[in-house]
Design a protein around this motif. Sequence first.
Motif, PDB file in Angstrom:
ATOM      1  N   VAL A 189      -3.383   9.266  10.858  1.00  0.00           N
ATOM      2  CA  VAL A 189      -4.276   8.262  10.293  1.00  0.00           C
ATOM      3  C   VAL A 189      -3.816   6.889  10.781  1.00  0.00           C
ATOM      4  O   VAL A 189      -2.631   6.554  10.681  1.00  0.00           O
ATOM      5  CB  VAL A 189      -4.249   8.286   8.753  1.00  0.00           C
ATOM      6  N   ILE A 190      -4.741   6.119  11.353  1.00  0.00           N
ATOM      7  CA  ILE A 190      -4.399   4.763  11.783  1.00  0.00           C
ATOM      8  C   ILE A 190      -5.055   3.735  10.876  1.00  0.00           C
ATOM      9  O   ILE A 190      -6.156   3.951  10.360  1.00  0.00           O
ATOM     10  CB  ILE A 190      -4.796   4.493  13.245  1.00  0.00           C
ATOM     11  N   SER A 191      -4.353   2.642  10.665  1.00  0.00           N
ATOM     12  CA  SER A 191      -4.912   1.453  10.021  1.00  0.00           C
ATOM     13  C   SER A 191      -4.935   0.384  11.100  1.00  0.00           C
ATOM     14  O   SER A 191      -3.888   0.000  11.623  1.00  0.00           O
ATOM     15  CB  SER A 191      -4.044   1.005   8.848  1.00  0.00           C
TER      16      SER A 191
ATOM     17  N   ASN B 176     -14.161  -8.068   8.374  1.00  0.00           N
ATOM     18  CA  ASN B 176     -13.855  -9.160   7.463  1.00  0.00           C
ATOM     19  C   ASN B 176     -13.115 -10.232   8.269  1.00  0.00           C
ATOM     20  O   ASN B 176     -11.885 -10.246   8.315  1.00  0.00           O
ATOM     21  CB  ASN B 176     -13.003  -8.657   6.296  1.00  0.00           C
ATOM     22  N   ASP B 177     -13.882 -11.073   8.954  1.00  0.00           N
ATOM     23  CA  ASP B 177     -13.326 -12.030   9.919  1.00  0.00           C
ATOM     24  C   ASP B 177     -12.510 -11.310  10.986  1.00  0.00           C
ATOM     25  O   ASP B 177     -11.577 -11.859  11.561  1.00  0.00           O
ATOM     26  CB  ASP B 177     -12.476 -13.103   9.222  1.00  0.00           C
ATOM     27  N   GLY B 178     -12.838 -10.074  11.214  1.00  0.00           N
ATOM     28  CA  GLY B 178     -12.168  -9.244  12.203  1.00  0.00           C
ATOM     29  C   GLY B 178     -12.421  -7.776  11.897  1.00  0.00           C
ATOM     30  O   GLY B 178     -12.830  -7.409  10.790  1.00  0.00           O
ATOM     31  N   LEU B 179     -12.178  -6.939  12.872  1.00  0.00           N
ATOM     32  CA  LEU B 179     -12.420  -5.503  12.742  1.00  0.00           C
ATOM     33  C   LEU B 179     -11.336  -4.855  11.892  1.00  0.00           C
ATOM     34  O   LEU B 179     -10.147  -5.125  12.066  1.00  0.00           O
ATOM     35  CB  LEU B 179     -12.429  -4.883  14.144  1.00  0.00           C
ATOM     36  N   MET B 180     -11.735  -3.983  10.967  1.00  0.00           N
ATOM     37  CA  MET B 180     -10.799  -3.226  10.139  1.00  0.00           C
ATOM     38  C   MET B 180     -11.260  -1.775  10.100  1.00  0.00           C
ATOM     39  O   MET B 180     -12.400  -1.498   9.725  1.00  0.00           O
ATOM     40  CB  MET B 180     -10.732  -3.800   8.719  1.00  0.00           C
ATOM     41  N   MET B 181     -10.373  -0.841  10.482  1.00  0.00           N
ATOM     42  CA  MET B 181     -10.754   0.566  10.526  1.00  0.00           C
ATOM     43  C   MET B 181      -9.602   1.452  10.054  1.00  0.00           C
ATOM     44  O   MET B 181      -8.434   1.182  10.360  1.00  0.00           O
ATOM     45  CB  MET B 181     -11.162   0.972  11.949  1.00  0.00           C
ATOM     46  N   THR B 182      -9.939   2.492   9.300  1.00  0.00           N
ATOM     47  CA  THR B 182      -9.009   3.557   8.932  1.00  0.00           C
ATOM     48  C   THR B 182      -9.572   4.835   9.513  1.00  0.00           C
ATOM     49  O   THR B 182     -10.660   5.271   9.096  1.00  0.00           O
ATOM     50  CB  THR B 182      -8.862   3.686   7.408  1.00  0.00           C
TER      51      THR B 182
ATOM     52  N   LYS C  78      -5.813 -10.727  18.631  1.00  0.00           N
ATOM     53  CA  LYS C  78      -4.527 -10.443  17.996  1.00  0.00           C
ATOM     54  C   LYS C  78      -4.774  -9.198  17.151  1.00  0.00           C
ATOM     55  O   LYS C  78      -5.890  -9.001  16.639  1.00  0.00           O
ATOM     56  CB  LYS C  78      -4.042 -11.620  17.163  1.00  0.00           C
ATOM     57  N   PHE C  79      -3.788  -8.355  17.000  1.00  0.00           N
ATOM     58  CA  PHE C  79      -4.064  -7.086  16.321  1.00  0.00           C
ATOM     59  C   PHE C  79      -2.853  -6.575  15.552  1.00  0.00           C
ATOM     60  O   PHE C  79      -1.710  -6.969  15.798  1.00  0.00           O
ATOM     61  CB  PHE C  79      -4.512  -6.018  17.335  1.00  0.00           C
ATOM     62  N   GLY C  80      -3.147  -5.675  14.609  1.00  0.00           N
ATOM     63  CA  GLY C  80      -2.122  -4.919  13.902  1.00  0.00           C
ATOM     64  C   GLY C  80      -2.538  -3.466  13.888  1.00  0.00           C
ATOM     65  O   GLY C  80      -3.703  -3.157  13.590  1.00  0.00           O
ATOM     66  N   LEU C  81      -1.628  -2.578  14.223  1.00  0.00           N
ATOM     67  CA  LEU C  81      -1.913  -1.140  14.252  1.00  0.00           C
ATOM     68  C   LEU C  81      -0.773  -0.417  13.557  1.00  0.00           C
ATOM     69  O   LEU C  81       0.393  -0.576  13.930  1.00  0.00           O
ATOM     70  CB  LEU C  81      -2.046  -0.655  15.692  1.00  0.00           C
TER      71      LEU C  81
ATOM     72  N   GLY D  15      -0.742   1.150   5.207  1.00  0.00           N
ATOM     73  CA  GLY D  15      -2.110   0.903   5.581  1.00  0.00           C
ATOM     74  C   GLY D  15      -2.403  -0.475   6.136  1.00  0.00           C
ATOM     75  O   GLY D  15      -1.713  -0.993   7.010  1.00  0.00           O
ATOM     76  N   TYR D  16      -3.477  -1.073   5.609  1.00  0.00           N
ATOM     77  CA  TYR D  16      -3.908  -2.381   6.095  1.00  0.00           C
ATOM     78  C   TYR D  16      -2.842  -3.466   5.875  1.00  0.00           C
ATOM     79  O   TYR D  16      -2.709  -4.385   6.695  1.00  0.00           O
ATOM     80  CB  TYR D  16      -5.202  -2.805   5.399  1.00  0.00           C
ATOM     81  N   ALA D  17      -2.092  -3.379   4.781  1.00  0.00           N
ATOM     82  CA  ALA D  17      -1.085  -4.404   4.502  1.00  0.00           C
ATOM     83  C   ALA D  17      -0.019  -4.421   5.594  1.00  0.00           C
ATOM     84  O   ALA D  17       0.397  -5.490   6.059  1.00  0.00           O
ATOM     85  CB  ALA D  17      -0.447  -4.161   3.138  1.00  0.00           C
ATOM     86  N   THR D  18       0.419  -3.237   6.035  1.00  0.00           N
ATOM     87  CA  THR D  18       1.420  -3.168   7.098  1.00  0.00           C
ATOM     88  C   THR D  18       0.823  -3.561   8.436  1.00  0.00           C
ATOM     89  O   THR D  18       1.463  -4.248   9.243  1.00  0.00           O
ATOM     90  CB  THR D  18       2.023  -1.759   7.169  1.00  0.00           C
ATOM     91  N   ALA D  19      -0.419  -3.143   8.693  1.00  0.00           N
ATOM     92  CA  ALA D  19      -1.086  -3.548   9.942  1.00  0.00           C
ATOM     93  C   ALA D  19      -1.207  -5.065  10.011  1.00  0.00           C
ATOM     94  O   ALA D  19      -0.989  -5.678  11.069  1.00  0.00           O
ATOM     95  CB  ALA D  19      -2.462  -2.895  10.033  1.00  0.00           C
TER      96      ALA D  19
END
Length: 383
Positions: A194-196, A302-308, A333-336, A366-370
Amino acid sequence: MTLNIAETDIPVLTEFGQAADPSQYLALPDDWQIGVADIVDSSSAIASGEYKSVNFAGAATISAVTNALGEKLQLFSFGGDGAHFVVRPDQISVASTALDQVANWVSKELGFQMRVGMISIADVRRAGFEVQAAFWQASKDVRYALFTGGGLEWAESQLKKGKLALDSGASQGDPDLTGLSCQWGPVRPSRGKVISLIVKPLEAGSRQFDQFTRDIVAGLTRAGAVNPVPQAGPDIRWPSDSMKLQSHTKLSSVGSIARWARTLAETVFFWVVFKTSAPVGGFKPDQYRAEIAANIDYQKFNDGLMMTLDCSVDSIAALRSQLETAAEEGIIKFGLHVQDEALITCVVSSVFDSSHIHFIDGSDGGYATAMQHLRNQENSSDI
């Protein structure tokens, strides 16, 4: 910007690849307000294995404001360790009270500090940012709000700096969290991991970012990256890890033993219903589970792409390479963040209404770590 619009005027996207195209959005009026909620030091909660509780706190914001308004809150976004929403002038006072009550409840029942605040869209525009909205038609029954313009992200940054806040503690009583639920167990991926994923533009309004978003969404689709929840719905497992958390939604005036007993009785009842797939008074368990899969917010903007997403290991490697290249080119800029399972948190006004909504996030930060990965990337680029 004085506008006379309603939520029904906001455009509805049927192709998620259009989410980064500013022309698909409608600017919201100056006198509408943004509400923001954020868990303080969510990284410590993640390190302690409490991310499900963090998710629950974030979703509680949406549940409480929705119930307080007496109508469905339409403009909102769940962010893992917090949430954003937008309300009309006639909803501001009620939403503000509910937001304050949630912050008090999170402190008392979950042991976290939650920052909350509200700000007018006029103030956001004076700071040089925009607030535009569209809807993504996730299923025939549910649509989720999408936001662009940088306004919500800026509002959250002001909240974290202590420049945006409510008069905490001014509102008495518990929030109404009817329908807030975490009764489903972790969702295990069928394709690998599972990716965030969070991807934001390096420059607002970038045409390159719009095209990159389309490419990313199309590429993940071709690679077979999918909604982590199977089409038939989540697996039916005894939610032992969730029962204590669920009991916190009961009124504090009820003793802890009574709250626990009521939670146990409700859990046993619904577990038996779903396990046997037996219709009860017109409620069809198998249909409801399939609706969860259709209605879940596994992709948003939300001011950028967010996907799980549920991805194969090979597709994650290819995605990471694509993201790193675009970052080096100054487009994003990204977080994965990669993890073994996903979590579901539900806000259900009625099990007989097929428009029930469900939030999904990675189970291990999840999103918090990404987002933390994204901020680390920003900081390293400033050196």
